[in-house]
Design a protein around this motif. Structure first.
Motif, PDB file in Angstrom:
ATOM      1  N   ARG A 465      75.794 -86.096 -87.641  1.00  0.00           N
ATOM      2  CA  ARG A 465      75.348 -87.455 -87.922  1.00  0.00           C
ATOM      3  C   ARG A 465      75.564 -87.775 -89.389  1.00  0.00           C
ATOM      4  O   ARG A 465      75.607 -86.886 -90.228  1.00  0.00           O
ATOM      5  CB  ARG A 465      73.878 -87.606 -87.561  1.00  0.00           C
ATOM      6  CG  ARG A 465      73.667 -87.333 -86.089  1.00  0.00           C
ATOM      7  CD  ARG A 465      72.315 -87.752 -85.654  1.00  0.00           C
ATOM      8  NE  ARG A 465      71.314 -86.812 -86.109  1.00  0.00           N
ATOM      9  CZ  ARG A 465      70.036 -86.929 -85.794  1.00  0.00           C
ATOM     10  NH1 ARG A 465      69.633 -87.934 -85.069  1.00  0.00           N
ATOM     11  NH2 ARG A 465      69.169 -86.054 -86.220  1.00  0.00           N
ATOM     12  N   ALA A 468      70.491 -91.284 -91.677  1.00  0.00           N
ATOM     13  CA  ALA A 468      69.253 -91.176 -90.928  1.00  0.00           C
ATOM     14  C   ALA A 468      68.533 -92.508 -90.879  1.00  0.00           C
ATOM     15  O   ALA A 468      68.448 -93.218 -91.858  1.00  0.00           O
ATOM     16  CB  ALA A 468      68.344 -90.146 -91.574  1.00  0.00           C
ATOM     17  N   ALA A 469      68.062 -92.848 -89.706  1.00  0.00           N
ATOM     18  CA  ALA A 469      67.212 -94.027 -89.569  1.00  0.00           C
ATOM     19  C   ALA A 469      65.780 -93.541 -89.465  1.00  0.00           C
ATOM     20  O   ALA A 469      65.459 -92.825 -88.537  1.00  0.00           O
ATOM     21  CB  ALA A 469      67.590 -94.801 -88.321  1.00  0.00           C
ATOM     22  N   PRO A 470      64.966 -93.874 -90.414  1.00  0.00           N
ATOM     23  CA  PRO A 470      63.638 -93.286 -90.414  1.00  0.00           C
ATOM     24  C   PRO A 470      62.813 -93.754 -89.223  1.00  0.00           C
ATOM     25  O   PRO A 470      62.971 -94.865 -88.737  1.00  0.00           O
ATOM     26  CB  PRO A 470      63.029 -93.777 -91.730  1.00  0.00           C
ATOM     27  CG  PRO A 470      63.825 -94.976 -92.097  1.00  0.00           C
ATOM     28  CD  PRO A 470      65.169 -94.821 -91.503  1.00  0.00           C
ATOM     29  N   HIS A 474      66.280 -91.232 -84.283  1.00  0.00           N
ATOM     30  CA  HIS A 474      67.707 -91.458 -84.043  1.00  0.00           C
ATOM     31  C   HIS A 474      68.355 -91.899 -85.344  1.00  0.00           C
ATOM     32  O   HIS A 474      67.748 -92.541 -86.182  1.00  0.00           O
ATOM     33  CB  HIS A 474      67.913 -92.551 -83.006  1.00  0.00           C
ATOM     34  CG  HIS A 474      67.550 -92.090 -81.644  1.00  0.00           C
ATOM     35  ND1 HIS A 474      68.348 -91.271 -80.902  1.00  0.00           N
ATOM     36  CD2 HIS A 474      66.445 -92.330 -80.910  1.00  0.00           C
ATOM     37  CE1 HIS A 474      67.774 -91.027 -79.759  1.00  0.00           C
ATOM     38  NE2 HIS A 474      66.610 -91.637 -79.735  1.00  0.00           N
ATOM     39  N   LEU A 475      69.576 -91.571 -85.434  1.00  0.00           N
ATOM     40  CA  LEU A 475      70.293 -91.942 -86.646  1.00  0.00           C
ATOM     41  C   LEU A 475      71.384 -92.916 -86.283  1.00  0.00           C
ATOM     42  O   LEU A 475      71.952 -92.863 -85.194  1.00  0.00           O
ATOM     43  CB  LEU A 475      70.883 -90.692 -87.279  1.00  0.00           C
ATOM     44  CG  LEU A 475      69.827 -89.657 -87.633  1.00  0.00           C
ATOM     45  CD1 LEU A 475      70.488 -88.418 -88.158  1.00  0.00           C
ATOM     46  CD2 LEU A 475      68.860 -90.206 -88.639  1.00  0.00           C
TER      47      LEU A 475
ATOM     48  N   ARG B 249      73.498 -84.513 -74.205  1.00  0.00           N
ATOM     49  CA  ARG B 249      73.067 -83.660 -75.315  1.00  0.00           C
ATOM     50  C   ARG B 249      72.256 -82.459 -74.859  1.00  0.00           C
ATOM     51  O   ARG B 249      72.489 -81.341 -75.307  1.00  0.00           O
ATOM     52  CB  ARG B 249      72.274 -84.481 -76.333  1.00  0.00           C
ATOM     53  CG  ARG B 249      73.161 -85.448 -77.100  1.00  0.00           C
ATOM     54  CD  ARG B 249      72.372 -86.274 -78.059  1.00  0.00           C
ATOM     55  NE  ARG B 249      71.450 -87.136 -77.365  1.00  0.00           N
ATOM     56  CZ  ARG B 249      70.354 -87.648 -77.912  1.00  0.00           C
ATOM     57  NH1 ARG B 249      70.053 -87.377 -79.150  1.00  0.00           N
ATOM     58  NH2 ARG B 249      69.571 -88.435 -77.221  1.00  0.00           N
ATOM     59  N   GLY B 517      64.016 -84.942 -93.365  1.00  0.00           N
ATOM     60  CA  GLY B 517      65.024 -85.996 -93.347  1.00  0.00           C
ATOM     61  C   GLY B 517      66.400 -85.435 -93.023  1.00  0.00           C
ATOM     62  O   GLY B 517      67.314 -86.184 -92.687  1.00  0.00           O
ATOM     63  N   PRO B 519      69.479 -84.135 -91.165  1.00  0.00           N
ATOM     64  CA  PRO B 519      69.878 -84.474 -89.795  1.00  0.00           C
ATOM     65  C   PRO B 519      69.582 -83.366 -88.790  1.00  0.00           C
ATOM     66  O   PRO B 519      69.091 -83.639 -87.705  1.00  0.00           O
ATOM     67  CB  PRO B 519      71.387 -84.704 -89.909  1.00  0.00           C
ATOM     68  CG  PRO B 519      71.623 -85.035 -91.330  1.00  0.00           C
ATOM     69  CD  PRO B 519      70.570 -84.345 -92.119  1.00  0.00           C
ATOM     70  N   GLN B 520      69.855 -82.120 -89.171  1.00  0.00           N
ATOM     71  CA  GLN B 520      69.653 -81.046 -88.208  1.00  0.00           C
ATOM     72  C   GLN B 520      68.176 -80.890 -87.863  1.00  0.00           C
ATOM     73  O   GLN B 520      67.819 -80.579 -86.731  1.00  0.00           O
ATOM     74  CB  GLN B 520      70.186 -79.712 -88.766  1.00  0.00           C
ATOM     75  CG  GLN B 520      71.671 -79.672 -88.964  1.00  0.00           C
ATOM     76  CD  GLN B 520      72.439 -79.990 -87.688  1.00  0.00           C
ATOM     77  OE1 GLN B 520      72.701 -81.155 -87.418  1.00  0.00           O
ATOM     78  NE2 GLN B 520      72.794 -78.985 -86.924  1.00  0.00           N
ATOM     79  N   ARG B 522      65.925 -83.270 -87.907  1.00  0.00           N
ATOM     80  CA  ARG B 522      65.541 -84.383 -87.042  1.00  0.00           C
ATOM     81  C   ARG B 522      66.060 -84.159 -85.620  1.00  0.00           C
ATOM     82  O   ARG B 522      65.390 -84.483 -84.653  1.00  0.00           O
ATOM     83  CB  ARG B 522      66.071 -85.707 -87.601  1.00  0.00           C
ATOM     84  CG  ARG B 522      65.448 -86.070 -88.932  1.00  0.00           C
ATOM     85  CD  ARG B 522      65.583 -87.547 -89.228  1.00  0.00           C
ATOM     86  NE  ARG B 522      64.741 -88.336 -88.348  1.00  0.00           N
ATOM     87  CZ  ARG B 522      63.458 -88.596 -88.572  1.00  0.00           C
ATOM     88  NH1 ARG B 522      62.874 -88.106 -89.637  1.00  0.00           N
ATOM     89  NH2 ARG B 522      62.763 -89.330 -87.741  1.00  0.00           N
ATOM     90  N   ASP B 526      63.934 -83.905 -82.226  1.00  0.00           N
ATOM     91  CA  ASP B 526      64.287 -84.765 -81.111  1.00  0.00           C
ATOM     92  C   ASP B 526      64.521 -83.954 -79.830  1.00  0.00           C
ATOM     93  O   ASP B 526      64.135 -84.364 -78.738  1.00  0.00           O
ATOM     94  CB  ASP B 526      65.562 -85.534 -81.485  1.00  0.00           C
ATOM     95  CG  ASP B 526      65.869 -86.622 -80.479  1.00  0.00           C
ATOM     96  OD1 ASP B 526      64.912 -87.234 -80.001  1.00  0.00           O
ATOM     97  OD2 ASP B 526      67.047 -86.830 -80.172  1.00  0.00           O
TER      98      ASP B 526
END
Lengths: 631, 1104
Positions: A465, A468-470, A474-475, B249, B517, B519-520, B522, B526
């Motif tokens: 990605r 980042a969308a806080p 989801h980004l 995913r 913050g 990406p990995q 997050r 998720d």
């Protein structure tokens, strides 16, 4: 009565590791047999101890206490180098030296007063010299080896005056005794603890024979040590004039820069040792242990013996640059051939710099200009993205290149077809009618679609990605790159567009290198014009059984077209899949769009200009690209 | 002409294909219904694991669930590739091997009718229970135990297909089919086609073509289609569905977990795109528009596949009857015979009416055979002196009581039979039997296996899903986190039952210095919740057994359990219940084992015969003990929360104990019913009822609903529900709540109440209390069954503490407390506990006569002391000596009966312990009988030669006094903890008392004297840490010192601020205001410190 000094380095394996990797000195460090979380720490640094970490804890437990804890695997090579360095430091003070257990060296200091001063000053000098070879030591001076050793284990400088040995020993806690090998020591420690023996004085009061019948020979030795009865003479051992440093790496080093960094530290330490002994480097012998279990040995001639680390490093690095090892390096050994210092004299039979090295220097300069990761040889990456490649070290193979993926034999009854990859993929405009591509328009291209196959959808790398969308987890990546920006190298970034033109070559020049079940990537055959022109993969082609190939006419005739068509229920449609709604880019849900990666529909278009092209539709960007041209 | 609706999905796999599918059967069925499919097939890999859930979900959505399976095939002789690890993890270092595993060939089959389904079950069972070492001989010359294929790696052969394949419909397409693999290799598959055609029969052998927009697959399709044409094999379309929705995913993550690789490295091991999702029929028809016959074939196949799991033909086995008897008549005979034993020769009218009602219901439902079989198991236990007691709703039945299955008199306690069984529900009853844990339970299980045959009985499975910690670990690895990072991230999840926002993953990560913050990270946050519902593997249920009339493997596939001699079915207990398969739970209960041990001890040493069924129910001493919360070791009422409630509850009758067992449960706590009940009981609150008609129902619980039966009766009284409807109401509001179902019931409830004249406000009140309580309620019958055991254990503790504690110590682990706490509690009850002694101790703890000091303290002169000169003592067993092997302990026991040991050397020679064991015994003081102090013993033990090859072996050195220093009292206590994990001498805190007193630190006993609200300090060894889910984040810590137990209450903020200390410290010093409410003492701790003594102590019981 003689006087013996003992140099002692506490937590020697830790000290040896820090000596080999000085950066580790900044963080708490533990040494274990492996870095698996359940593995126990064998030794720990002072810094780790201060944080509450203890030897015997598992790595996982220790990490729970200190997240910064660095864990290294115990290195015999580093310890051997450190032990040699200790002996060098001792030898530079006294000619009578006996190396003991790892981290311990004894030396006879009787009569050295006139050179170094009193015993305090000798001890201080020893500590200084050990520091020069990269370690912190303590020094004990006493009438015999064991007491000197025990005095050294107390830390700092400790001089036990003649006659005060028993008093000193009585006071000592049992912890300072070296109880032996770890397993046995643990058992002995437990036994003595259960016996209520806490100080050497308690042990000294036991009958050696009675202890011997219970704890064996080591028990007797311990009682005698505790009583100060151990009078083993100093056994001087002749020291080999070998100046070697060895480093075992936790991971295979493939990068020369990293190797240079490692070797510089090793050379620093070696030169320090040489200088302590008043010698200079007359040659460098390099030994590498490679990841494929082979060893690589080479000798670097030092025409003018010198202790200039920078000059030596340059020579060594050039030797590597000239012929880099063909597998990652897991251990490095540098041995210096010592010479007595003398004026430099050039070797009349050796050129100052051999030509190959100059070439390497040129490559190195290119690397400096383009970045070290941008120079090398492209190889296909394990990805569904056709253009995904990775750059490997430039190393033209001596023999023929290997055939497809390991374990995969060549498929039978498959004709080969060559496709020239267009890098970067050329954006074109595809005009559709009734949902099907009808006309392709682009730079130097404008033709009607005669027939086509596809779409073949490829997608992946959703986990990559960009922003980042806080809040929502989801980004979003509204402007995802057309070719799915990834960490894997995209050849389009590094190959000049004109380069592939040079690779217009006959198929015989190419050999299959890699591919999936039906996909082949092609490399130039070694020694061919193609190879000379362009040592990187040309592209990929997908062919099936029964597909006719006419490379000279740049045409593919698919089975099912014209005569010879096969099918179960009549004719099999060469492009059976309707264009999905995603072709317009509108079919992708917003959620899916928010992830990076790529989603593409690939087609083979036969255009009425006589060419057959591979074209893909980037569903995220809703753009069309020509990806390759079939020869 | 093919219609767009012609397509039916025949090939789909769920998450029960274990890491090869990314959707639950329920989601798949729901999606299929959304897409308008009238039917859909599920075929998981090598099993029928997901079929019941799929069947139930499909039933609820109105579609038909066809049954299939994807079978791994392996037969070298016929061209099938033998499995080479493609299905299992390949965690080797070879990266190439990881990224390109060798896939195994698979055949997909569908069961069109019951006969073929039976064949499919047998075939899978055959493959799972295939003995790999047939005829192998073990080292001792006996036949070696059977070795089965590793979990997840079974395979079928062509021979298996020959035996069981007839009737099944085979789809032999797809990239993994043996035909495809032969084509890829360039081999000619026609012979194999011939053979498969012969096996499955004409019209049952298809080649299915799949189109996932993959060029390679399309080429394969051409070849398969050409093969089908040339061999005249019909083709069908399919989509090989792996995920219901188009999001791939989760599937990619699962694939990486299966292959032991990361997403970054997986490369082409992942599917090329996400086309393997359930697509609309129209889209599939469009995709195969050039092959309309293939689409039409799917409907034709689906129409033939009429079989669903609703038609399995399961039948419970018949009980062998005496001549002339029917099941009903024989059950009646046995019931009345038992009733006369229970209630006496004259059975009163109420009891008889109840029995008749139950027998009639049982007869109507045809369940007499089931009761007889359960009775048979109970009889077996009785005959073999195995204590057994039914629990759960079975205790609502007077018939079960009469048959001896349960021990609760349902008539006397007015328990509601409909909670157990009702005509309306038409469900099989659920009888759970508690057995002593350990060997005796296994004996009962093996009896069932033996009685119903190897393939006639099996344990139910337990579907293991990912827990948060394992999910973090696995997903973290897949996302490429370093092992150390994964380890750290997973450890952050070691939290208690209670979790608040500070325990949330993202917050935890943030507080531990992880960049949330990134990406990995997050992605991790998720993906982890998504993987939590995914089945990881199948385990064995703790006690559920299913049996069938003939062969169980006609009904469901069986596989070996990891425990030797056990076989499990592929479904869990919920699945069995859903499909009407009867399960009998044979559960192990540690306390039953302890009671069973204690009774013979009491008989032997005290001459008292204890009959648990006839204990006096009104023993005041027992109730006083319970009121004092003196319940360490007492079943069900020993927890901190129970101990805090008992003094407020002040139980005086057995029913009070039933309430006590039930009240400290999530239902009453969450429903805020505990305080109202206790307040009413203690007269602080008036007893009132929402409606006068509820008084008879709630009178016993003072107007507060505490039991599920009350809920049922309320519905029956105020809304006119029948018993069965009321039970339906309870289920509707239970764990698997469905909004639609709840609304329907709610409407019926309100209508009923309105009909009976209840106002809307009262109806609201009742509905609210039912809704809040139904979720976590506890059945009264179950509470009564447990209360019986609780009362029995309390009775033994009060009247026969020595035997009771000896049995508890022998049955450890059980209950809340460590043996060290139990020993101290025993001593506080006047039980003498004597240490391990090699001349007296057995392997287990035993009772022995112990001479009391004479005269006894406080004894007057001239009193008759003859009866008081001896007492019973618990002699600690050799099993408590750390590191001592059981065979050495038993050998010592045997040797001693031959001739008493006379020295350490003699013991060493005859019991043959190794050096460490001898040292441990010495350190534990086990040689004191030879006149040795511990240090003397250590000194002498060290001199014994234990090397059998030594010249001095067997020589017995003379015992001598050691030159070693003697041990201090503290050292002796620490030695006890180190060598045995407990001490029978002074408790550790006693050694520190003087120092503690100097610092104003009170003991547990002194806390009882302190005033409410005063700021106090106390210290003790931490024995329990608990952070229950119902306590809003509060931490409860129990400390023990030499005078007893004290409790700390820690607020959530203080817990987070002192987390490391509170979780780790073995000895804790705490300060704060003292709280004394209703005789319950606790400190609301505000400050904490650790007391370090430099020795290892027993671990506390922490509830994470």
């Amino acid at each position: 009565m003689g006087r013996i000094a003992c140099i002692f380095v506490s937590d020697f394996p830790v000290a040896a590791q820090i000596r080999a990797n000085p950066a580790l000195d900044e963080s708490p460090l533990g040494i274990a047999q492996s870095t698996a979380p359940h593995c126990e720490l064998l030794f720990i640094s002072q810094r780790a101890r201060a944080m509450g970490v203890r030897a015997g804890m598992t790595i996982a437990q220790a990490r729970a206490i200190s997240s910064e804890l660095a864990v290294m695997v115990r290195s015999d090579a580093a310890e051997q180098s450190a032990q040699n360095a200790l002996a060098d430091a001792a030898t530079s003070v006294s000619p009578v030296v006996e190396p003991g257990a790892p981290g311990v060296v004894w030396l006879d200091i009787a009569g050295l007063g006139r050179v170094f001063g009193n015993e305090e000053e000798i001890a201080s000098e020893l500590i200084r010299r050990v520091r020069r070879v990269g370690m912190e030591a303590s020094v004990g001076v006493a009438a015999n080896k064991e007491i000197a050793h025990l005095a050294a284990r107390c830390g700092g400088r400790r001089i036990i005056a003649p006659g005060l040995e028993r008093e000193f020993l009585d006071w000592l806690p049992l912890d300072v005794l070296d109880l032996g090998t770890p397993g046995r020591a643990q058992e002995l420690e437990l036994t003595l603890e259960r016996w209520g023996i806490r100080r050497l004085g308690d042990l000294a009061r036991l009958d050696p024979a009675a202890v011997g019948s219970r704890l064996g020979r080591r028990g007797v030795e311990l009682v005698r040590i505790a009583r100060g009865d151990e009078f083993a003479p100093l056994a001087q051992r002749p020291q080999a004039e070998t100046f070697a440093e060895e480093t075992e790496l936790d991971y295979g080093v493939e990068n020369l820069e990293a190797l240079g960094f490692i070797m510089r530290a090793m050379l620093d330490r070696l030169i320090e040792r040489l200088e302590m002994r008043g010698l200079v480097a007359g040659g460098v012998v390099l030994g590498l242990a490679l990841a494929d279990h082979r060893r690589d040995a080479r000798r670097v001639v030092v025409a003018a013996p010198s202790n200039d680390v920078r000059a030596l490093l340059t020579l060594v690095m050039l030797a590597f640059e000239n012929a880099p090892p063909d597998a990652p390096i897991e251990a490095v050994r540098i041995e210096i051939e010592p010479r007595a210092p003398r004026p430099a004299q050039a070797d009349m039979f050796l050129a100052p710099m051999p030509a190959p090295q100059r070439l390497e220097a040129t490559i190195a300069r290119l690397a400096a200009l383009a970045g070290p990761d941008s120079v090398g040889m492209l190889t296909p990456a394990n990805s569904h993205r056709p253009e995904a490649v990775r750059i490997e070290r430039f190393a033209p193979a001596a023999g023929p290149l290997p055939n497809p993926l390991p374990g995969q034999g060549e498929e039978k009854n498959v004709a080969r077809l060559v496709m020239r990859a267009v890098r970067p993929a050329m954006e074109v405009e595809v005009l559709c009618g009734r949902g099907e591509p009808e006309f392709v328009r682009g730079r130097n291209l404008g033709a009607r679609v005669v027939t086509m196959a596809g779409p073949w959808r490829r997608e992946g790398e959703w986990w990559k990605r960009t922003s980042a969308a806080p809040g929502d987890g989801h980004l979003t990546s509204p402007t995802a790159p057309a070719n799915g920006g990834t960490s894997q190298r995209d050849s389009s970034l590094h190959i000049q567009p004109t380069a592939w033109n040079a690779a217009r070559c006959v198929p015989d020049d190419l050999v299959a290198l890699n591919g999936g079940a039906r996909e082949y990537r092609f490399f130039p055959r070694p020694g061919s014009d193609a190879e000379r022109a362009m040592p990187f993969p040309l592209g990929e082609i997908v062919v099936g059984e029964g597909d006719a190939v006419d490379s000279r006419a740049a045409k593919i005739r698919r089975s099912g077209q014209g005569e010879g068509a096969q099918g179960t229920e009549g004719r099999i449609d060469p492009h059976p899949h309707p264009l999905p709604s995603e072709c317009t880019g509108e079919g992708l849900a917003g959620r899916e769009r928010s992830w990076a990666g790529f989603v593409r529909d690939y087609y083979e278009f036969a255009l009425d200009d006589g060419g057959v092209y591979r074209v893909f539709h980037d569903l995220r960007a809703d753009k069309w690209f020509v990806d390759g041209v079939y020869d | 002409m093919t219609s767009t609706a012609d397509y039916i999905e025949l090939r789909a796999r769920s998450a029960f294909s274990f890491l090869e599918g990314a959707t639950t059967p329920e989601d798949l069925a729901t999606r299929a219904a959304e897409l308008g499919y009238p039917a859909i097939a599920l075929g998981d890999r090598d099993g029928l694991y997901g079929a019941p859930r799929f069947h139930m979900a499909a039933k609820s959505t109105g579609i038909r669930a066809m049954v299939g399976a994807e079978l791994t095939v392996a037969d070298d002789a016929h061209g099938f590739a033998r499995p080479q690890g493609g299905t299992s993890k390949t965690r080797g270092s070879d990266r190439a091997a990881r990224s390109a595993p060798v896939p195994t060939a698979r055949l997909y089959v569908l069961a069109p009718d019951r006969a073929s389904y039976r064949n499919l079950c047998r075939m899978i069972t055959e493959s799972k229970l295939r003995v790999l070492n047939e005829g192998a001989i073990a080292c001792d010359g006996t036949p070696a135990p059977p070795e089965y294929p590793p979990k997840g790696e079974s395979w079928i052969t062509l021979d298996d297909l020959e035996r069981y394949g007839r009737g099944l419909i085979c789809l032999a397409g797809g990239v993994m089919s043996p035909l495809a693999r032969m084509l890829v290799r360039g081999d000619d598959p026609r012979a194999l086609c011939d053979r498969l055609g012969t096996i499955f029969g004409c019209g049952n052998f298809y080649i299915d073509l799949q189109r996932h927009l993959d060029a390679g697959e399309e080429r394969l399709n051409r070849r398969l289609a050409a093969l089908a044409t040339s061999m005249q094999i019909p083709v069908a379309a399919s989509n090989d569905v792996c995920h219901a929705e188009s999001d791939r995913r989760l599937l990619d993550v699962l694939t990486c977990i299966r292959l032991g690789t990361t997403l970054e490295e997986a490369g082409r091991a992942l599917w090329v795109n996400r086309e393997r999702h359930l697509k609309p029929a129209s889209a599939m028809a469009e995709l195969f528009r050039d092959l309309p016959g293939a689409v039409a074939a799917t409907r034709a196949i689906a129409e033939r596949c009429e079989f669903t799991l609703g038609d399995m033909g399961y039948r419970f086995p018949d009980y062998p009857l005496p001549p002339g008897e029917t099941h009903d008549s024989y059950l009646r005979t046995l019931t009345y015979a038992g009733a006369r034993e229970r209630w006496g020769a004259k059975i009163d009218g109420r009891t008889r009416a109840q029995l008749e009602h139950e027998l009639q219901t049982i007869a109507k439902l045809g369940l007499a055979g089931y009761f007889l079989i359960v009775w048979d198991i109970v009889q077996f236990c009785r005959e073999n002196r195995i204590m057994v007691q039914g629990r759960g709703s079975a205790a609502n039945s007077a018939v079960c009581y009469a048959l001896g299955i349960t021990a609760v008199d349902a008539v006397r306690m007015e328990l509601l039979f409909e909670r157990f069984l009702s005509e309306e529900r038409g469900e099989w009853p659920d009888i759970d039997l508690d057995l002593p844990s350990g060997g005796q339970r296994e004996q009962a299980i093996q009896y069932v296996y033996k009685r119903y045959g190897e393939r006639g009985a099996a344990m139910t499975a337990n579907v293991i899903t990912y827990r948060t910690k394992s999910a973090v670990r696995e997903v973290g690895k897949v996302l490429g986190f370093a092992p150390e990072q994964v380890d750290r991230l997973a450890k952050l999840y070691r939290v208690y039952e209670f979790r608040d926002e500070r325990d949330d993953l993202v917050t935890l990560l943030k507080h531990n210095g992880v960049d949330v913050g990134a990406p990995q990270v997050r992605l991790l946050a998720d993906m982890v919740p998504r993987i939590l519902s995914i089945p990881r593997h199948l385990g064995q249920h703790s006690g559920g057994m299913v049996i069938a009339a003939h062969r169980l493997d006609d009904i469901v596939a069986l596989e070996p359990a990891s425990m030797p001699g056990r076989v499990v079915i592929q479904w869990d207990k919920e699945d069995c219940a859903d499909l009407g398969i009867i399960k009998i739970d044979l559960l192990g209960l540690g306390m039953l084992a302890a009671l069973e041990q204690a009774i013979p001890m009491i008989r032997a040493h005290e001459g008292v015969e204890i009959d648990l069924a006839h204990l006096p129910a009104d023993d005041t001493g027992v109730y006083e003990m319970l009121t004092r919360a003196d319940t360490a070791g007492v079943f069900q009422v020993e927890s901190r929360a129970q101990m805090a409630t008992l003094p407020r509850m002040k139980p005086r009758t057995f029913y009070d104990l039933v309430v006590e067992v039930a009240i400290i449960r999530p239902g009453p706590i969450v429903g805020k019913l505990v305080h109202p009940y206790l307040n009413r009981r203690n007269g602080r609150e008036r007893v009132s009822y929402a409606h006068p008609s509820l008084e008879p129902i709630l009178k016993r619980t003072l107007g507060v609903p505490l039991f599920q039966e009350q809920l049922l009766r309320i519905a029956m009284t105020v809304a006119g529900f029948t018993g069965g409807e009321a039970e339906e109401l309870r289920r509707a509001m239970g764990f698997k709540r469905s909004m639609e179902r709840m609304e329907k019931i709610d409407r019926r409830l309100r209508t009923g109440m309105a009909r009976n004249g209840l106002s809307a406000e009262v109806a609201d009140d009742i509905v609210r209390s039912i809704t809040s309580f139904a979720l976590y309620g506890f059945p009264e019958s179950h509470a009564a069954s447990f209360a019986l055991i609780a009362y029995a254990s309390a009775y033994l503790k009060h009247h026969h503490p020595a035997a009771f504690f000896a049995a508890l110590l022998n049955c450890y682990p059980l209950g809340f407390y460590h043996p060290s706490t139990l020993v101290k509690d025993a001593q506080r009850h006047g039980v003498v506990v004597v240490p391990v002694d090699v001349t007296r101790s057995a392997w287990e703890c035993i009772l022995e006569e112990y001479p009391l000091p004479h005269p006894l303290p406080g004894q007057g002169e001239g009193e008759d002391t003859r009866q008081l000169t001896r007492s019973l003592a618990i002699r600690m067993g050799l099993k408590y000596v750390s590191g001592l092997r059981e065979d050495v302990g038993l050998r010592a026991e045997r040797e001693r009966t031959r001739r008493q040991f006379d020295s350490i050397a003699d013991f060493a020679a005859r019991a043959t312990p190794n050096r460490r064991e001898l040292d441990a015994l010495s350190y534990a003081g086990a040689f004191a009988a030879f006149g040795h102090t511990r240090r003397d013993a250590l000194w002498n033990a060290a001199a014994v030669e234990r090397d059998p090859g030594s010249l001095l072996a067997g020589a017995q050195p003379r015992s001598q006094t050691s030159p070693l220093p003697g041990m201090t009292a503290l050292e002796e206590t620490l030695a006890d903890y180190s060598a045995t994990g407990l001490t029978v001498g002074p408790q550790l805190m006693a050694h520190l008392r003087e120092q503690l007193r100097g610092r104003g630190i009170l003991s547990a006993a002194e806390l009882n004297e302190a005033k409410h609200g005063s700021i106090v300090k106390t210290a003790g060894v931490v024995i329990v840490r608990q952070r229950p889910g119902t306590a809003k984040g509060f931490l409860f810590v129990t400390l023990e010192d030499e005078t007893g137990i004290s409790n700390l209450i820690v607020t959530p903020d203080l817990f987070h601020a002192n987390r490391a200390l509170l979780q780790r410290a073995p000895i804790l010093l705490a300060a704060g205001p003292l709280q004394k409410v209703d005789g319950v003492t606790a400190i609301r701790a505000r400050r904490f410190a650790e007391i370090k003594i430099g020795a290892e102590l027993p671990q506390s019981h922490d509830f994470h």
